[in-house]
Write an enzyme that holds these catalytic residues in place. Structure first.
Site, short mmCIF file in Angstrom:
data_model
loop_
_atom_site.label_atom_id
_atom_site.label_comp_id
_atom_site.label_asym_id
_atom_site.label_seq_id
_atom_site.Cartn_x
_atom_site.Cartn_y
_atom_site.Cartn_z
N CYS A 60 36.38 35.36 30.78
CA CYS A 60 35.40 36.43 30.86
C CYS A 60 35.95 37.66 31.58
CB CYS A 60 34.14 35.95 31.59
SG CYS A 60 34.42 35.59 33.34
N GLY A 61 37.19 37.57 32.04
CA GLY A 61 37.81 38.70 32.73
C GLY A 61 37.97 38.47 34.22
#
Length: 244
Positions: free
Chosen positions: A239-240
């Site tokens: 998701c980063g």
């Protein structure tokens, strides 16, 4: 192994920094998760924080770490699109474990984001990455700064995805120590820990979810799918938060 001071380590030439981290990781690999945490609290500098997505097996790390440091700030980056079951799970675990929960969100509300950008998660990899930057990466960076974090604990495991298969226990990421005490645990060990300590799985586990994030980018597991394919339409795994 001597104490690690973040600014001193960051100031070293890259080769020396990597050598120091490599030696620490070599020794940490031989320790239990509990001993790794003890080592971290004894040797790493700065304020300690723990991030959690309150996913399927989140109770393990929350219990493991808060047994060592009950008041550690627990960072949640709330996108506003979590499952209702996730919000109730957060409430339940916060009460059960008496968590010091610290919630960080994007500057723009979900409705405002959709008005400005449309549904970013429907705009391919580029849209998903922009969505993650707004709702995950920026709030996490702000959390680390606000809480003056020096060491960041997370519950990543090597068996969760190819992108995590070679992660070290100790690294420097986003300018802080990143520490992954259960990196080498598997699902069996997770299960036994949950049972031993009377801890719950996320409620969607019983409905066929292996991994839980936002409602619009999470799918139930189906036969033939990998865990990675249940998130972000199979386009990406992270998701980063744990990249870069």
């Amino acid at each position: 192994m001597s104490a690690f001071h973040l600014e001193t380590l960051k100031s070293l030439p890259k080769a020396e920094q990597e050598a120091a981290l490599s030696e620490a990781n070599r020794q940490l690999e031989e320790m239990s998760a509990e001993d790794r945490l003890k080592w971290a609290f004894d040797n790493l500098s700065g304020q300690f924080v723990l991030s959690s997505s309150f996913g399927i097996q989140a109770a393990v790390m929350l219990h493991l770490v808060t047994r060592k440091k009950a008041d550690i700030p627990v960072i949640l980056t709330d996108t506003g699109y979590l499952f209702p079951e996730t919000y109730r799970f957060i409430d339940a675990l916060t009460e059960k474990l008496d968590l010091n929960l610290q919630v960080f969100r994007a500057a723009l509300s979900p409705a405002w984001q959709e008005a400005r950008y449309g549904k970013l998660w429907e705009q391919g990899v580029e849209g998903i990455e922009r969505y993650n930057d707004i709702n995950k990466v920026e709030p996490m960076n702000r959390a680390l700064k606000t809480l003056e974090a020096g060491t960041w604990f997370a519950g990543l495991r090597r068996d969760q995805s190819k992108s995590r298969s070679h992660l070290p226990i100790l690294a420097i990421q986003r300018g802080v120590f990143k520490f992954l005490p259960i990196i080498d645990w598997d699902n069996r060990k997770i299960h036994y820990y949950l049972k031993e300590h009377d801890l719950p799985y996320h409620p969607l586990w019983d409905e066929g979810y292996l991994s839980v994030g936002d409602t619009h980018t999470t799918r139930k597991w189906e036969e033939g799918m990998s865990e990675e394919e249940t998130r972000f339409f199979g386009l990406k795994r992270e998701c980063g938060l744990h990249e870069g």
